[in-house]
Design a protein around this motif. Structure first.
Motif, PDB file in Angstrom:
ATOM      1  N   GLY A 191       0.766  -1.244   0.000  1.00  0.00           N
ATOM      2  CA  GLY A 191       0.000   0.000   0.000  1.00  0.00           C
ATOM      3  C   GLY A 191       0.791   1.285   0.000  1.00  0.00           C
ATOM      4  N   ALA A 192       1.989   1.327  -0.575  1.00  0.00           N
ATOM      5  CA  ALA A 192       2.753   2.582  -0.592  1.00  0.00           C
ATOM      6  C   ALA A 192       1.954   3.706  -1.248  1.00  0.00           C
ATOM      7  CB  ALA A 192       4.080   2.383  -1.324  1.00  0.00           C
ATOM      8  N   TYR A 193       1.182   3.371  -2.267  1.00  0.00           N
ATOM      9  CA  TYR A 193       0.433   4.375  -3.028  1.00  0.00           C
ATOM     10  C   TYR A 193      -0.704   5.009  -2.232  1.00  0.00           C
ATOM     11  CZ  TYR A 193      -3.567   1.244  -3.576  1.00  0.00           C
ATOM     12  OH  TYR A 193      -4.662   0.458  -3.329  1.00  0.00           O
ATOM     13  N   LEU A 194      -1.118   4.377  -1.127  1.00  0.00           N
ATOM     14  CA  LEU A 194      -2.271   4.854  -0.372  1.00  0.00           C
ATOM     15  C   LEU A 194      -2.081   6.275   0.148  1.00  0.00           C
ATOM     16  CD1 LEU A 194      -3.056   1.612   1.675  1.00  0.00           C
ATOM     17  CD2 LEU A 194      -4.346   2.498  -0.277  1.00  0.00           C
ATOM     18  N   SER A 214       6.469  -1.677   0.523  1.00  0.00           N
ATOM     19  CA  SER A 214       7.236  -2.133  -0.639  1.00  0.00           C
ATOM     20  C   SER A 214       6.947  -1.160  -1.778  1.00  0.00           C
ATOM     21  CB  SER A 214       6.835  -3.555  -1.038  1.00  0.00           C
ATOM     22  OG  SER A 214       7.336  -4.498  -0.137  1.00  0.00           O
ATOM     23  N   ALA A 215       7.819  -0.172  -1.940  1.00  0.00           N
ATOM     24  CA  ALA A 215       7.605   0.819  -2.995  1.00  0.00           C
ATOM     25  C   ALA A 215       7.476   0.144  -4.356  1.00  0.00           C
ATOM     26  CB  ALA A 215       8.752   1.821  -3.005  1.00  0.00           C
ATOM     27  N   HIS A 216       8.240  -0.920  -4.558  1.00  0.00           N
ATOM     28  CA  HIS A 216       8.276  -1.564  -5.876  1.00  0.00           C
ATOM     29  C   HIS A 216       6.959  -2.239  -6.230  1.00  0.00           C
ATOM     30  CE1 HIS A 216       8.664  -5.834  -4.570  1.00  0.00           C
ATOM     31  NE2 HIS A 216       9.220  -5.304  -3.502  1.00  0.00           N
ATOM     32  N   LYS A 217       6.105  -2.510  -5.255  1.00  0.00           N
ATOM     33  CA  LYS A 217       4.864  -3.211  -5.568  1.00  0.00           C
ATOM     34  C   LYS A 217       3.836  -2.308  -6.252  1.00  0.00           C
ATOM     35  CE  LYS A 217       4.804  -7.054  -2.260  1.00  0.00           C
ATOM     36  NZ  LYS A 217       6.212  -7.142  -1.930  1.00  0.00           N
ATOM     37  N   THR A 218       3.799  -1.033  -5.891  1.00  0.00           N
ATOM     38  CA  THR A 218       2.739  -0.169  -6.428  1.00  0.00           C
ATOM     39  C   THR A 218       3.223   1.186  -6.914  1.00  0.00           C
ATOM     40  OG1 THR A 218       2.229   0.651  -4.189  1.00  0.00           O
ATOM     41  CG2 THR A 218       0.951  -1.244  -4.989  1.00  0.00           C
ATOM     42  N   LEU A 219       4.510   1.467  -6.813  1.00  0.00           N
ATOM     43  CA  LEU A 219       5.078   2.727  -7.293  1.00  0.00           C
ATOM     44  C   LEU A 219       6.130   2.417  -8.361  1.00  0.00           C
ATOM     45  CD1 LEU A 219       5.545   4.672  -3.916  1.00  0.00           C
ATOM     46  CD2 LEU A 219       3.657   4.851  -5.549  1.00  0.00           C
ATOM     47  N   SER A 270       6.360  13.972  -6.649  1.00  0.00           N
ATOM     48  CA  SER A 270       6.215  15.420  -6.458  1.00  0.00           C
ATOM     49  C   SER A 270       5.609  16.091  -7.689  1.00  0.00           C
ATOM     50  CB  SER A 270       7.572  16.057  -6.155  1.00  0.00           C
ATOM     51  OG  SER A 270       8.415  16.051  -7.301  1.00  0.00           O
ATOM     52  N   GLU A 271       5.421  15.313  -8.753  1.00  0.00           N
ATOM     53  CA  GLU A 271       4.897  15.878  -9.997  1.00  0.00           C
ATOM     54  C   GLU A 271       3.603  15.167 -10.409  1.00  0.00           C
ATOM     55  OE1 GLU A 271       8.259  15.668 -12.644  1.00  0.00           O
ATOM     56  OE2 GLU A 271       9.300  17.331 -11.640  1.00  0.00           O
ATOM     57  N   LYS A 272       3.651  14.266 -11.388  1.00  0.00           N
ATOM     58  CA  LYS A 272       2.436  13.729 -11.999  1.00  0.00           C
ATOM     59  C   LYS A 272       1.973  12.378 -11.441  1.00  0.00           C
ATOM     60  CE  LYS A 272       3.256  16.060 -16.422  1.00  0.00           C
ATOM     61  NZ  LYS A 272       3.440  15.873 -17.892  1.00  0.00           N
ATOM     62  N   GLU A 273       2.812  11.685 -10.694  1.00  0.00           N
ATOM     63  CA  GLU A 273       2.458  10.331 -10.278  1.00  0.00           C
ATOM     64  C   GLU A 273       1.201  10.276  -9.404  1.00  0.00           C
ATOM     65  OE1 GLU A 273       2.726   6.206 -10.372  1.00  0.00           O
ATOM     66  OE2 GLU A 273       3.691   7.756 -11.584  1.00  0.00           O
ATOM     67  N   PRO A 274       0.993  11.208  -8.464  1.00  0.00           N
ATOM     68  CA  PRO A 274      -0.248  11.124  -7.673  1.00  0.00           C
ATOM     69  C   PRO A 274      -1.509  11.170  -8.530  1.00  0.00           C
ATOM     70  CG  PRO A 274       1.323  12.527  -6.552  1.00  0.00           C
ATOM     71  CD  PRO A 274       1.904  12.232  -7.908  1.00  0.00           C
ATOM     72  N   GLU A 275      -1.521  11.987  -9.563  1.00  0.00           N
ATOM     73  CA  GLU A 275      -2.706  12.030 -10.424  1.00  0.00           C
ATOM     74  C   GLU A 275      -2.834  10.743 -11.236  1.00  0.00           C
ATOM     75  OE1 GLU A 275      -6.166  12.816 -11.995  1.00  0.00           O
ATOM     76  OE2 GLU A 275      -5.238  13.975 -10.379  1.00  0.00           O
ATOM     77  N   ARG A 276      -1.717  10.173 -11.646  1.00  0.00           N
ATOM     78  CA  ARG A 276      -1.753   8.877 -12.338  1.00  0.00           C
ATOM     79  C   ARG A 276      -2.334   7.799 -11.423  1.00  0.00           C
ATOM     80  NH1 ARG A 276       2.130   7.120 -16.146  1.00  0.00           N
ATOM     81  NH2 ARG A 276       3.139   5.851 -14.546  1.00  0.00           N
ATOM     82  N   ILE A 277      -1.965   7.835 -10.154  1.00  0.00           N
ATOM     83  CA  ILE A 277      -2.499   6.871  -9.178  1.00  0.00           C
ATOM     84  C   ILE A 277      -3.999   7.061  -9.028  1.00  0.00           C
ATOM     85  CG2 ILE A 277      -2.527   6.300  -6.713  1.00  0.00           C
ATOM     86  CD1 ILE A 277       0.542   6.891  -6.751  1.00  0.00           C
ATOM     87  N   ARG A 278      -4.433   8.298  -8.885  1.00  0.00           N
ATOM     88  CA  ARG A 278      -5.864   8.558  -8.707  1.00  0.00           C
ATOM     89  C   ARG A 278      -6.658   8.184  -9.953  1.00  0.00           C
ATOM     90  NH1 ARG A 278      -3.608  12.863  -5.451  1.00  0.00           N
ATOM     91  NH2 ARG A 278      -3.487  14.290  -7.219  1.00  0.00           N
ATOM     92  N   THR A 279      -6.065   8.404 -11.131  1.00  0.00           N
ATOM     93  CA  THR A 279      -6.742   7.997 -12.372  1.00  0.00           C
ATOM     94  C   THR A 279      -6.895   6.485 -12.433  1.00  0.00           C
ATOM     95  OG1 THR A 279      -5.928   9.925 -13.592  1.00  0.00           O
ATOM     96  CG2 THR A 279      -6.573   8.002 -14.898  1.00  0.00           C
ATOM     97  N   ALA A 280      -5.833   5.757 -12.066  1.00  0.00           N
ATOM     98  CA  ALA A 280      -5.913   4.294 -12.052  1.00  0.00           C
ATOM     99  C   ALA A 280      -6.945   3.815 -11.036  1.00  0.00           C
ATOM    100  CB  ALA A 280      -4.541   3.696 -11.754  1.00  0.00           C
ATOM    101  N   GLY A 344      -0.258   3.354 -10.903  1.00  0.00           N
ATOM    102  CA  GLY A 344      -0.374   4.514 -11.767  1.00  0.00           C
ATOM    103  C   GLY A 344       0.119   4.257 -13.174  1.00  0.00           C
ATOM    104  N   SER A 345       0.880   3.188 -13.359  1.00  0.00           N
ATOM    105  CA  SER A 345       1.402   2.839 -14.687  1.00  0.00           C
ATOM    106  C   SER A 345       0.468   1.914 -15.464  1.00  0.00           C
ATOM    107  CB  SER A 345       2.778   2.176 -14.543  1.00  0.00           C
ATOM    108  OG  SER A 345       3.700   3.051 -13.925  1.00  0.00           O
ATOM    109  N   THR A 346      -0.662   1.512 -14.872  1.00  0.00           N
ATOM    110  CA  THR A 346      -1.625   0.651 -15.570  1.00  0.00           C
ATOM    111  C   THR A 346      -2.525   1.524 -16.432  1.00  0.00           C
ATOM    112  OG1 THR A 346      -1.615  -0.812 -13.636  1.00  0.00           O
ATOM    113  CG2 THR A 346      -3.347  -1.168 -15.279  1.00  0.00           C
TER     114      THR A 346
END
Length: 455
Positions: A191-194, A214-219, A270-280, A344-346
Motif C-alpha cells: 500500500g505505498a500508493y495509499l 514495498s515501494a516496488h509493488k505499487t510505485l 512530487s509531480e504527476k504520479e499522484p494524479e496517475r495513481i488517482r486515475t488508475a 499509476g502505470s496501468t
C-alpha cells in the motif's frame, strides 16, 4: 524535487573514470544499466551511515510521505519488517515482555524475524475466515486480547492491506494500542500508493507508529525498493536506531540501481504520479462496478487491487489462465480467488483487456463459500529453538502431530499455515490439502534437546 542519487550517478558517468572498484562489470554489459550500478565510492554516500546524497534523498521521501523518519531498503519490506520488530522490542514500554501481538496472516519474514530476535507471539485470530490470506482484527477483538494479558506487548502487528485487498481499521487499532501503552506496527507492503489518494489511506496517516512499504509493488520503483517509516510522534530513539536496525538484517552491498529508482520516484511523486495513481483508482473502481453488475463477487476495499472470487465451475487459477490467454497476467491466484494489482502505470487499455477477459465467462453463479478451519497449533518450542533444530521434509499427510520446522509456503502469498515450533494439527492438515501443499518441513522426529525428546 531534486534527485541527488541519480544526479551523482549521471555525473560519475560523464567523468568517464576508470573503475578500479566494484562491481566487476566496470559499468559495461548487456543489460544497458550497468553504468548506473555503483558501490560506496567517494561521494556516493553509504545507505546505513547516510549523511550525503542518500540522506538527502530520504529527506525528500519523508516530506512526501509525512514521515518523522524514513529509511530506504533495497531488500524489500522483508528487511523492513525485521527492522521495525527489532525497534519495537528495543524500545518496548517498561515492563513489557518480549511479546508481539500479531494477526495470524503474517508474511513468513515475520516468522524468520521471531527466530532471529527470539520473541514470542500472541496470535490474534479472526472469529472465522474463508481464506489463508485474510485475518480481520477489529479494535474490539484487539481490546479483548490485550485486556487478557498481564502486561501490554512490545507492539501489535497487522498486515494492511492484506493479499486480498482488505484494509484494517488502522485508526481504531492504533487508539486501542495507545490506550494500553503499546505501539502499532503495520506491514503495508502492498500500500505505498495509499498516501497519494484523496484522502490518504496510508497507515502512517491513520495512526500507525511504524510501517513498512514495498515501494516496488505499487510505485515506479525497481524490485527490492522499500521504505521503513517511523511516525513523527514516536520517541526520537526509534529514528536514531533505524539505520542500525536495517543494517542488522541487510547486505553491506545495497543496490544503487534500486536506490536510484527510489530517488527518481520522489520526483515522480512530487509531480504527476499522484494524479496517475488517482486515475488508475478511478478506472479500477469502474471495473469493479462493471464486474459486480454482472454478478461477480469481489473481495477487499483496497482501491488499486481487484480480488475476484471464483464462481461455480471455476477456480482462481483457471481464471488466471483465462486472463493470461487474453493478454493479462494476474498477481496471484489460488483455488478461491484471483488477484489483480494495478498502479499509476496501468493504462486504460490494460483495464479493458481485464474486463474483456472476465466477459468471456458467460455464466456467473456462486455456491456458499466454505468456512476454513483455524489451524491453532499447540506451541511445543519457541520459533527460534525450532528453526535452529535439525529438520526433515515429509509428505503433508505424514506431518500430522509433528512439530513444524521452516515455513514451507511459496511467495506469493508467503503466509504460513503452521508456524515454526507448533505441533501440526488436523486443522492444519486440512488446510494443507485445501491449498495443495504436498510436503512440509518438520523437526526430526527424535531430535534431542537437553536430554529430552520431542516425540
Amino acid at each position: 524535487m531534486t534527485t541527488p542519487i541519480a544526479e551523482f550517478l549521471r555525473g560519475y558517468q560523464r567523468e568517464g573514470m576508470s573503475r578500479f572498484h566494484m562491481p566487476g562489470h566496470k559499468g559495461e554489459g548487456p543489460l544497458g544499466c550497468e553504468n548506473w550500478d555503483l558501490t560506496e565510492i567517494e561521494g556516493a554516500d553509504s545507505l546505513y551511515e547516510a549523511s550525503g546524497i542518500i540522506a538527502e534523498s530520504e529527506k525528500n521521501a519523508a516530506a512526501l510521505f509525512g514521515s518523522g523518519t524514513i529509511c530506504y531498503s533495497t531488500e524489500g519490506s522483508s528487511q523492513c519488517i525485521r527492522a521495525m520488530l527489532y525497534l519495537a522490542l528495543l524500545h518496548r514500554p517498561e515492563g513489557a515482555p518480549r511479546v508481539i501481538a500479531a494477526a495470524r496472516n503474517v508474511h513468513k519474514a515475520y516468522v524468520y524475524a521471531a527466530a532471529l530476535l527470539d520473541f514470542e507471539t500472541l496470535w490474534l485470530w479472526p472469529e472465522e475466515t474463508d481464506s489463508l490470506c485474510a485475518c480481520p482484527v477489529t479494535p474490539e477483538s484487539l481490546d479483548r486480547a490485550l485486556s487478557r494479558m498481564d502486561a501490554p506487548p512490545a507492539a501489535v502487528y497487522v498486515t494492511s492491506p492484506d493479499y486480498l485487498g482488505n484494509l484494517a481499521d488502522i485508526g481504531g487499532l492504533s487508539s486501542v494500542c495507545h490506550a494500553y501503552g503499546t505501539r502499532l506496527l503495520a506491514d503495508n507492503a502492498h500500500g505505498a500508493y495509499l498516501r497519494f489518494l484523496t484522502p490518504s489511506l496510508h497507515p502512517l496517516d491513520l495512526g500507525a507508529d511504524l510501517c513498512c512499504d514495498s515501494a516496488h509493488k505499487t510505485l515506479p520503483v525497481l524490485t527490492g525498493g522499500a521504505y521503513l517509516h517511523i511516525a513523527k510522534d514516536v520517541p526520537p530513539a526509534f529514528g536514531e536506531d533505524a539505520k542500525t536496525a536495517l543494517a542488522l538484517f541487510g547486505s553491506t552491498s545495497p543496490s544503487y540501481l534500486t536506490m536510484a529508482s527510489l530517488d527518481f520516484c520522489n520526483k515522480a511523486l512530487s509531480e504527476k504520479e499522484p494524479e496517475r495513481i488517482r486515475t488508475a483508482a478511478r478506472r479500477m473502481s469502474e471495473l469493479k462496478r462493471r464486474l459486480s453488475g454482472k454478478g461477480w463477487r469481489l473481495r477487499g476495499d483496497e482501491p488499486l487491487k481487484l480480488t475476484v472470487a471464483a464462481p461455480k465451475g471455476w477456480t482462481g487459477q483457471e481464471l488466471a489462465g483465462l486472463l493470461r490467454t487474453s493478454g493479462a497476467e494476474a498477481e496471484y491466484a489460488d483455488r478461491d480467488f484471483v488477484v489483480l494489482m494495478a498502479s499509476g502505470s496501468t493504462n486504460e487499455e490494460a483495464f479493458q483487456i481485464a474486463a474483456d477477459a472476465f466477459d468471456c465467462v458467460r455464466s456467473v453463479a456462486y455456491d456458499p463459500r466454505p468456512v476454513l478451519p483455524l489451524a491453532r497449533g499447540e506451541r511445543v518450542l519457541s520459533v527460534r529453538d525450532a528453526l535452529f533444530a535439525p529438520h526433515e521434509t515429509v509428505t503433508a499427510e505424514a506431518s500430522l502431530g509433528r512439530v513444524c520446522g521452516a515455513p514451507t509456503v511459496s511467495c506469493p502469498p508467503a503466509i504460513p499455515i503452521a508456524v515454526t515450533g507448533e505441533r501440526i494439527s488436523r486443522e492444519a492438515l486440512e488446510l494443507f490439502r485445501y491449498y495443495g501443499v504436498e510436503t512440509v518441513n518438520v523437526l526430526r522426529e527424535r531430535w534431542p534437546k537437553n536430554g529430552l525428546k520431542l516425540e
